[in-house]
Design an enzyme around this catalytic site. Structure first.
Site, PDB file in Angstrom:
ATOM      1  N   TRP A   1      39.646  34.000  50.363  1.00  0.00           N
ATOM      2  CA  TRP A   1      38.884  34.320  49.152  1.00  0.00           C
ATOM      3  C   TRP A   1      39.291  33.229  48.176  1.00  0.00           C
ATOM      4  O   TRP A   1      40.417  33.206  47.693  1.00  0.00           O
ATOM      5  CB  TRP A   1      39.300  35.712  48.670  1.00  0.00           C
ATOM      6  CG  TRP A   1      38.841  36.084  47.293  1.00  0.00           C
ATOM      7  CD1 TRP A   1      39.558  35.960  46.146  1.00  0.00           C
ATOM      8  CD2 TRP A   1      37.596  36.667  46.915  1.00  0.00           C
ATOM      9  NE1 TRP A   1      38.833  36.419  45.085  1.00  0.00           N
ATOM     10  CE2 TRP A   1      37.614  36.861  45.521  1.00  0.00           C
ATOM     11  CE3 TRP A   1      36.450  37.036  47.631  1.00  0.00           C
ATOM     12  CZ2 TRP A   1      36.546  37.407  44.820  1.00  0.00           C
ATOM     13  CZ3 TRP A   1      35.401  37.583  46.925  1.00  0.00           C
ATOM     14  CH2 TRP A   1      35.452  37.765  45.544  1.00  0.00           C
TER      15      TRP A   1
ATOM     16  N   LYS B   1      30.978  54.378  33.342  1.00  0.00           N
ATOM     17  CA  LYS B   1      31.651  54.745  34.599  1.00  0.00           C
ATOM     18  C   LYS B   1      31.271  56.152  35.007  1.00  0.00           C
ATOM     19  O   LYS B   1      30.969  56.426  36.161  1.00  0.00           O
ATOM     20  CB  LYS B   1      33.182  54.700  34.452  1.00  0.00           C
ATOM     21  CG  LYS B   1      33.893  53.384  34.469  1.00  0.00           C
ATOM     22  CD  LYS B   1      33.797  52.592  35.732  1.00  0.00           C
ATOM     23  CE  LYS B   1      32.550  51.758  35.741  1.00  0.00           C
ATOM     24  NZ  LYS B   1      32.691  50.381  35.399  1.00  0.00           N
TER      25      LYS B   1
HETATM   26  C1  F6R Z   1      29.338  49.039  36.443  1.00  0.00           C
HETATM   27  C2  F6R Z   1      28.872  47.884  37.145  1.00  0.00           C
HETATM   28  C3  F6R Z   1      27.653  47.178  36.641  1.00  0.00           C
HETATM   29  C4  F6R Z   1      27.950  45.694  36.550  1.00  0.00           C
HETATM   30  C5  F6R Z   1      26.702  44.888  36.180  1.00  0.00           C
HETATM   31  C6  F6R Z   1      27.003  43.433  35.987  1.00  0.00           C
HETATM   32  O1  F6R Z   1      30.448  49.579  37.048  1.00  0.00           O
HETATM   33  O2  F6R Z   1      29.470  47.497  38.085  1.00  0.00           O
HETATM   34  O3  F6R Z   1      27.255  47.664  35.405  1.00  0.00           O
HETATM   35  O4  F6R Z   1      28.958  45.510  35.605  1.00  0.00           O
HETATM   36  O5  F6R Z   1      25.737  45.040  37.187  1.00  0.00           O
HETATM   37  O6  F6R Z   1      27.556  42.885  37.128  1.00  0.00           O
HETATM   38  P1  F6R Z   1      28.305  41.491  37.094  1.00  0.00           P
HETATM   39  O7  F6R Z   1      29.549  41.662  36.315  1.00  0.00           O
HETATM   40  O8  F6R Z   1      28.558  41.163  38.527  1.00  0.00           O
HETATM   41  O9  F6R Z   1      27.370  40.540  36.436  1.00  0.00           O
END
Ligand code: F6R
Length: 611
Positions: A74, A488
């Site tokens: 990773w 959440k």
């Molecule tokens: C909540 C969650 C989503 C992401 C959102 C943005 O737990 O996971 O609300 O935070 O889809 O995702 P990223 O941070 O990957 O752009």
């Protein structure tokens, strides 16, 4: 987080390595590789992408040997390419090494080793360890174990290292500095893994190395040494989990495991970013001081949880840098004709680095001439190609769909960025910066303490799991925590929940309050604390149930709470890092009470690549 597998014994190493690597696939990876000792020669094959790519490369080639190591990577230092995939080798190509973690002093060591004549083939911090061990072996003509012992006294950071050498065909040496590594020996075999699933098929009696220990593994035997070279009695544990439980490290769900990984996520994100004099070092941001001083506006763009991280960060950025910050939902940003030019800085936050709206927003900002910095958890993700600078969070891969550890890592990364801008602009007194850095350094330990609320949260979750609505309130940075707590809860328990600025209650939402409606109040630190107490009184007066996230030992909060989750006190701007944890746990336990799977909420995807 990378996966490590090692095998030495009477059988063929290759199938054991590939099987072990597959068992670690759930951890997430972007390249894979193996090294096997074949007739006295070290053969390595490394490929970017899935293990299948590696297997295709191995097809039809003979890789028969009884000693080998394998790795799923990773990426943290260097893009996910064939060259950067592990194992790495020394100049003689007799040594092969895999690594998990971050070697902080890799730059200094690389220059020193290059000056000694070592030729590097990759951009990784790992390769430094291979050449370092080679140079020790050359100088001392010692055993591989002794060379590794000397090397770990030179390397700085958190790492698990595993290496093999053609000169010792029945030995694997493994070392642990903070990052986990597990060793074991069965009938005529010796095994190493970064996680229990890699070993489970061959032995259930394993030795998780303690911090600052080195193991020498041979077929049927394991010796363990402290970093001081003294042999110690290994502590063996018997594992009776099945494979699925082992993948989750014994936790019922990835989400709970990831909540518990937060001390590491935060520690790793801060690692190497402050020097000994308390200055913020951001090698990733290569703008000169004049450019940084010319910034007259910051726009944060993100979605979901990442947006909530931005909402909390706005307070710290404005307070420390005195640059005005606008916060935009990435999906809204480009449709509102924003005012932005070359003196604007846009911060795009996305854990996956693939969210379509956030990518479109930062591209749009770039077209308008603004500088763009991306905050992401995924090396090689799309946003890293489109941004002018990238600040990585080092939370490790997140498997649960609900973002938890990446949120805390984002909060910390954004604080680091804010401190950096403040330092370069001289907008924050030095003693205040040092004090803040010291307070941040204590966060991992405080997160461990907050995790002790788990029992109290699980109990409260039973009480409120049947509620149809929840309200989360906070002030200042606490509003962002309230928004995140509500997000959440709704995404994994399917209960309607709203996050609200507490001062806004009386302008509308107070009409929702009645007997039994659970209201979660984030009791943000002074100067807003008194105001929050008043809001909680308002809520109680309407018969609603109060669940408080409050500083440890606060009697007034205890009196007003039906349930209370106490957290240690920290500087007000750092409170989101601690206050969010009980709310993550609340969402988790409410979902469990309702018989739902927290890791895979309906209708949601881990990365949202469509607009
Ligand atoms: C909540 C969650 C989503 C992401 C959102 C943005 O737990 O996971 O609300 O935070 O889809 O995702 P990223 O941070 O990957 O752009």
């Amino acid at each position: 987080m990378c996966g490590i597998v090692g095998y030495v014994g009477g059988g063929q190493a290759l199938p054991v390595l590939l099987d072990g690597m597959r068992k670690l696939e759930y951890r997430g990876y972007d390249s894979a590789g193996i090294a096997i000792l074949l007739n006295g020669k070290m053969g390595t094959v490394r490929r970017a992408g899935r293990i299948q790519n590696l297997e295709e490369e191995l097809e039809g080639r003979s890789f028969e040997g009884n000693l080998g190591i394998g790795h799923t990577r990773w990426a943290t230092h260097g893009a996910p390419t064939d060259e950067n995939a592990h194992p790495h080798q020394d100049c003689t190509e007799r040594l092969a090494l895999v690594h998990n973690g971050i070697i902080e002093n890799h730059d200094v060591l690389r220059s020193r080793l290059e000056a000694e004549g070592h030729a590097f083939k990759s951009a990784t911090d790992t390769e430094v360890a291979a050449h370092l061990i080679e140079s020790i072996l050359e100088r001392r003509n010692c055993s591989l174990k002794d060379a590794v012992l000397e090397a770990v006294s030179i390397l700085k950071g958190a790492f698990a290292l595993v290496c093999i050498h053609a000169a010792e065909p029945d030995v694997i040496v493994a070392a642990r500095s903070q990052a986990p590594i597990i060793v074991g020996a069965g009938d005529g075999v010796g095994l190493v893994g970064s996680d229990i699933p890699a070993l489970l098929q061959h032995t259930r009696d394993v030795i998780p190395l303690r911090d600052r220990q080195v193991a020498r593994v041979r077929p049927g035997s394991v010796e363990v040494f402290g970093f001081d070279g003294k042999q110690v009695v290994p502590e063996q544990v018997h594992i009776d989990w099945d494979l699925e439980a082992a993948e989750k490290g014994g936790y019922e769900d990835f989400m709970l495991k990831e909540i518990h990984e937060q001390p590491y996520a935060v520690r790793d994100t801060m690692r190497g970013r402050f020097d000994e004099k308390g200055r913020v070092v951001l090698d990733e941001v290569k703008w000169d001081t004049d450019t940084i001083r010319a910034i007259n506006k910051i726009v944060v763009v993100a979605c979901g949880t990442s947006f909530n991280a931005g909402m909390a960060a706005k307070h710290a950025i404005e307070h420390w840098t005195r640059i005005p910050v606008e916060l935009d939902l990435a999906s809204e940003f480009r449709y509102r004709d924003p005012v932005l030019d070359e003196h604007g800085l846009v911060i795009g936050i996305t854990q996956s680095g693939e969210t379509a709206d956030t990518l479109a927003a930062i591209r749009f900002a770039g077209e308008m001439g603004a500088k763009v910095v991306a905050v992401t958890n995924v090396v090689g993700s799309s946003i890293t190609r489109d941004a002018d600078a990238v600040l990585f969070t080092h939370a490790g891969p997140e498997i649960g769909v609900a973002a938890t550890k990446t949120f805390l890592a984002q909060l910390v990364a954004l604080n680091i960025l804010a401190l950096y801008l403040a330092q370069e602009r001289d907008s924050m007194p030095e003693d205040k910066r040092l004090e803040t850095i010291e307070a941040m350094a204590r966060l991992p330990e405080l997160i461990e303490k907050v995790l002790d609320v788990e029992g109290a949260v699980a109990k409260a979750a039973k009480k409120y799991a049947d509620a149809s609505d929840f309200l989360f309130i906070g002030r200042g940075v606490g509003t962002a925590v309230a928004m995140e707590g509500a997000l959440k809860l709704k995404e994994i328990s399917y209960i309607h929940a709203e996050g609200y600025a507490a001062g806004e209650l009386k302008h509308g939402a107070i009409a929702l309050l009645q007997e039994g409606v659970p209201v979660v109040a984030v009791m943000t630190g002074q100067p807003l604390y008194e105001k929050m107490l008043a809001n909680v009184e308002e809520v109680r007066a309407r018969g609603a149930s109060t669940i408080l996230v409050a500083p440890h030992g606060d009697e007034r909060a205890r009196e007003l709470a039906d349930d209370i989750f106490e957290v240690p006190q920290v500087k007000p701007l750092l409170t989101p890092v601690l206050d969010t944890i009980p709310l993550q746990l609340l969402a988790y336990f409410v979902a469990k009470e309702r018989g739902l799977s927290p890791d895979k909420p309906r209708n949601l995807a881990k990365s949202v690549t469509v607009e």
